[in-house]
Every structure is written in C-alpha cells, then in structure tokens.
Design an enzyme around this catalytic site. Sequence first.
Site, PDB file in Angstrom:
ATOM      1  N   ASN A  84       5.020  -7.585   1.302  1.00  0.00           N
ATOM      2  CA  ASN A  84       4.520  -7.911   2.648  1.00  0.00           C
ATOM      3  C   ASN A  84       2.995  -7.843   2.722  1.00  0.00           C
ATOM      4  OD1 ASN A  84       6.746  -7.342   5.398  1.00  0.00           O
ATOM      5  ND2 ASN A  84       7.335  -7.832   3.333  1.00  0.00           N
ATOM      6  N   THR A 144       7.577  -2.771   6.931  1.00  0.00           N
ATOM      7  CA  THR A 144       7.682  -4.134   6.414  1.00  0.00           C
ATOM      8  C   THR A 144       8.684  -4.970   7.199  1.00  0.00           C
ATOM      9  OG1 THR A 144       9.481  -3.672   4.873  1.00  0.00           O
ATOM     10  CG2 THR A 144       7.234  -3.280   4.074  1.00  0.00           C
ATOM     11  N   CYS A 145       8.606  -6.281   6.988  1.00  0.00           N
ATOM     12  CA  CYS A 145       9.531  -7.220   7.628  1.00  0.00           C
ATOM     13  C   CYS A 145      10.859  -7.259   6.887  1.00  0.00           C
ATOM     14  CB  CYS A 145       8.926  -8.620   7.634  1.00  0.00           C
ATOM     15  SG  CYS A 145       7.636  -8.816   8.854  1.00  0.00           S
ATOM     16  N   ASP A 146      11.211  -6.210   6.202  1.00  0.00           N
ATOM     17  CA  ASP A 146      12.470  -6.200   5.458  1.00  0.00           C
ATOM     18  C   ASP A 146      13.435  -5.261   6.160  1.00  0.00           C
ATOM     19  OD1 ASP A 146      14.545  -5.667   3.482  1.00  0.00           O
ATOM     20  OD2 ASP A 146      13.211  -6.764   2.131  1.00  0.00           O
TER      21      ASP A 146
END
Lengths: 377, 377
Positions: free
Chosen positions: A367, A324-326
């Site tokens: 996401n 994910t973009c986390d």
Amino acid sequence: MTTARIHDFFATRRPASPCLVVDLDVVHDNYKAFEKALPDSRIYYAVKANPAPEILRLLATLGSSFDTASVAEIEMALEAGATPDRISFGNTIKKERDIARAHELGISLFAVDCVEEVEKVARAAPGARVFCRVLTDGEGAEWPLSRKFGCVPAMAVDVLAQAARLGLDAYGVSFHVGSQMTNLDAWDKALADARMVFEAMLEKGIQLKMVNMGGGFPTRYLKDVPSAQAYGRAIFDALRKHFGNRIPETIIEPGRGMVGNAGVIKSEVVLVSKKSDNDNVRWVYLDIGKFGGLAETMDEAIRYNIVTDRDGDASEPCVLAGPTCDSADVMYEKNPYPLPLTLTVGDEVLIEGTGAYTTTYSAVAFNGFEPLKSYVI
Amino acid sequence: MTTARIHDFFATRRPASPCLVVDLDVVHDNYKAFEKALPDSRIYYAVKANPAPEILRLLATLGSSFDTASVAEIEMALEAGATPDRISFGNTIKKERDIARAHELGISLFAVDCVEEVEKVARAAPGARVFCRVLTDGEGAEWPLSRKFGCVPAMAVDVLAQAARLGLDAYGVSFHVGSQMTNLDAWDKALADARMVFEAMLEKGIQLKMVNMGGGFPTRYLKDVPSAQAYGRAIFDALRKHFGNRIPETIIEPGRGMVGNAGVIKSEVVLVSKKSDNDNVRWVYLDIGKFGGLAETMDEAIRYNIVTDRDGDASEPCVLAGPTCDSADVMYEKNPYPLPLTLTVGDEVLIEGTGAYTTTYSAVAFNGFEPLKSYVI
C-alpha cells in the site's frame, strides 16, 4: 515492560510513528539470564528474530553463537564479529549453492532433516558437521510449528547414518518444541526422542555428540510465563533423566526469548469508528498492522500488551485493525481487545513485547507504506 | 498464461530465482478489455496491486486514473504522469497530515466511511469531494473483505450529510464486492444499496453524482472466470435496473483484474522430502513462500496455477512450502497440490497469475531473504 530508557527515548527524540525501539540493556539481561539458567549449554541466538546490527554486535561481544537461516544472516553474524565456528546454518531447506557459499565462509555446522539435504551438504560442504532435526508435536506452543521441519526419530537415524557414509560428521540431533512454549514438559518428551536416536546410532557404531534444543523460550506478552531459570531447571532435569552421567554437548537457540521483551512499538490511532449506529463494537485502526510488522497476529496467535495514556478510563472490547486497504489487515476481531472508550484519533499507543519477528516480517512497500523503522538504544 | 514474451525473457535472460516477470502487453489488453466492457465508467487502477513504475506509466498513457492507498502511492501515480484530477485517495483510514499532503498535491477525491474521517478531510482538504464506502456482504469472493471498510447504508447517509454540512462536496458512494468475485449478482445487490443512499440524500436536498463500484474483477487462477465483458453487461444491467435513465457517473478500481494474469513467478525447487518412511505425502519446498511474495496463499485463499517441465508425468498431491525457518510458511497443506512425482531439487517451476499483490506483499528481509525481484517487460 516499556523500560525507562525507551520511555525517555520516545519523550526526547519524538520519533515518527510507527516505529520500534529496542533496549539493548534488556537484551543483555536476557543473555545473562539464559547463561545462568543453562550454564552448560552454548547459546545460538536465532538471528531471524531480530537481525539489527547493534543486537548482533552486543551478543557477539557477550560470547553468543548464532543460528542463521540464510547466507545473508551468516554474513550479518560475521560482520558483527562472530567467528565461523560460532555460526550454525540452521535452516533445513537450503539451496546447494548457499551451502557451498556458507562452506566458503568457514561455516561447518548444518541442519538437515532428510537424506536429500544430507546429499547436498556432502557435495557442497564436505566433512561438515550435521545435526538432524526431529519432529516434536509442539503441543502447548502459542505459535505451533506444524510438521514443516524435521522427520520422525526413526528416519533421523537413517539420515545421520547416510551422512556418516557420505563422509560428514554425524554430530547430533535438534528439535524445536514450538515458539513461545509455556509447557515445561515439552522438553522432556523431546529429549526422550533425542536419546532414542543417540542409542540407535551407537548401535551403528556412531557416537553423536550434540543435542540442539532449539528455541521456544517465551517472552512475556500478556500472561506470565515461567522464568528462564525455571526453564533451565526443567531442561537440566530432563537431560539428567534421559542421558544420566553422559549428558551430551547442548545448544539452545533463543530468538523471541532474547529480544521479544526488549522492544516496544509506538503507534498512532488513525481512526476510531463504528459500522452502524447500533453497533456495539468499535473499530480502532492503528498506523501499524499485519503487513507493517505485526504479522504474528495472524490467526490472532500472539496477543500483545497495548498501553495507552488513557488506561484506567472505562474500556470496551474493540476490533483492532491496521491502516492498509487490505481486509485481512485486522489483528484482533474474534477476540476483541479491550481499549479505553476515550481513545481517539491521534492518540499514541505502545505495543509491548515486539522486539522479535516484527522488523523483518514487515512488507517491503504494501500500500506504499514504508517498512517498520527501528531504533536500537 | 505464461506468454511467449515471458517464456522468451526467462530463456534468454536467465534471471536468478525467485523473480516475477510482468508482461505489459497483457496489462494493455486488460485495460482495453475493461474500457470496452464498461465504456461509460472511468477506470481507476488500484495501485496497491502492483505499483511498478512501468505499469503505472503504461496505464497513465492509456488514460487510466488511479486509486491510491497512501501518499507514497499518490506520488508514484503523479510521477507516472497522472494529473491530480485522475487520482483518488481511496483508503478510508488516513492520517490527517496525509490528507493535508494529498490536498497540497492537488488531490480532491477522498474515501470516507464514518463521520470521524469526514471531519479530518474537512479540516485538511477543505472543499474536497468525498464518497462514502458502504458495506456489502462480499459473499462469493475468494478473498473476502470482512467488515473492515465501510458502514451500513443508513449510516452512509449521515456521513455524507455531515460532509455537506462541513463544506465538502458529498460526491457519491462506493462499495467493493470482494476481491476475485465470481458471482455476477454481487453488483446488483450493492447497486441497490447505492441507489437507496442516493434517494435518501435527495430527500435532504443533496444530489450525489458518482458510484464507485470498486474492484473485485477476478484474474484467472485455476478456475475459469466470467470474462470482463460478461461483467460489464451484468453491471450495466444492474445500473439500468436501479438508476433507470439517470445513471450516475461510475468508476471502477480493478487491481488484480488489471495485472494478475500479466505476471509469472519463476521459482526453484529447494527440497523434496518425506517426514517418515511410511508417509504418503511428499513435502515440496520452493525458494518462495508466504513471506517472499505469496502472502495471498494465507488460509490457502488463492490457489495459483503451477507449471513444471515435468507436467504429464504421474503426479501426487504434495504439501507446498516456502524456504524460511517459519513453520507458518506453508502454502498448501489442507488442500495438497498435485505435482509430478519426478519433480526434484533444482527444478524450475512457474507460478502463474502472480502479477498482483506479490512484490509489495513480500517481507523486507525475513530470514535474511531479499524481497521479490521484479522485471516488467
């Protein structure tokens, strides 16, 4: 720990990655091992560990009882064939309307840890049996339980006395030594506290009947852990020591210990890269991470065993991260994970011991990624 | 921060607790504020912050572009009315088949941060534009981004040069100063790095065209933060300083800044208790916690503003916890949260500033609890 049946499922069915596969034969063997190790205890499977209907049905057939955290879990246990007398509402934090609903469904065993909760149970489930959770220090657990649940033993006496005054059946005490507990002495200390509560209650003229010894039975991740039988012996010895010939009814609530080693997650390497030319640590990104089911890698608490087709090649510690973009979606960074240098984009990896606390922990759509798919075979 | 429209919704609709309500008027105002603050930048809303269709449709109508993390998010943006040229596939960690699917859907702008990812994009989306993410240190951010995304500026030059060699359009660079960034100088430092990459690429005969300045625009939680306009000014000054009269095309990717303050979660107090008679801290348990949508309280990173009907009564710091049987489901313990002494079981509390990173972060069924319900009004 990846059984032949699971290997065969991956080979013949080729399910899309990521996914979890749970082998019911292992769950069956785990149940039998608990039964053998603690023949005098009733087993309440902690549904929250993995509520897959196939698992619940198997355990119901084997004679298991069920520890539940919510009305939804109660309904799942009933659906699987458990009768209400085999279901405990084990969450100490319950809305009064949920207690009422459980009462309607025939549930008569409730966890409490304060007078405020006793009052709710007395109003919504008159006459029910309650057990009070006592705080233990959880030392030695890999996933420590903090002080969120339970009260000190002295307060437990007040809580149970108040339950009796309000017409409830002051039934017993519970404790939880901490999940994935590997220190066998932890049960001894907790049972000493339990006995103290029994004695204080007897002085008030109330005979408690049950000790709920909770979960904490570990599954094997990377380290070997004492077997179920060693646990059983240690617990029986402690019961004998503290309760002599008057050992009360006991129950245990294995969750991770029942299903953890029954499951394997198949994942795919999405990227292997470095952050600079002179970086000496590679980053390996998988298609599953903290928000896709591996939440228990939080603070790098649980270290899963990871198997690749390239094991045996030279390896180096890597940072292991999710897709994910986390930026918090990193599983092992403080203690990098050794993986083969030859590991590359598209490779399959198996993450073992992931049968517990993965499917339900996964985020609903973070996401845009789907929740973890699961196959029970 | 709970708008009159949200108050009115709670009062008239009485939705079951817990739930999130998002006021589209606030989203509208936020979009207009960004547009006014940075009139020369294109706005790519970070869909992952809150992908509710109503929000995406509103933003598509207002002219927003979209930063997406997965094929599912690309499809949601298209569904909401965005054309493919207004969508960026902003995740640096992509499966090759997902890149191919995005390419089929018409997406032509991709994030990369290493040569390995460039190779995937070159194969699966020939001719596409790529921007390379550069590492910044993220100092000053409340939710720091670690090193998960990006590479050092020197490596970005190699990555973009390789992209050009493989027939891609080496389009620009991106950075992300860290979510909820309150230090205005962070952009200055990052833009200095961006310019360095532009110059090094020019020496190779390649003119980059775009700087993607990412997100990091804060929403107001407990502390006041500089307004969007102050951000705009600081960013414009830094662009002027580093790029002179040749300011490149710029884009921004607000997520939290677009929707965070537009949402309010309604929750209910399930229990208030102490662990012993002489405990001086109360435990307040809500019907929402870390696994029900408030994942960003992890490590107590984000401190939400909590409003009760009893505010004004004497208050004391409490431990604030969620309703699950997981001991990690505690939101504020190291820094207890002051709440009214009169707060009691059944009381409603409003958790403000929860429009971002709540619905999608919530677990699919942990402990049998449903994912967070959401209403967009």
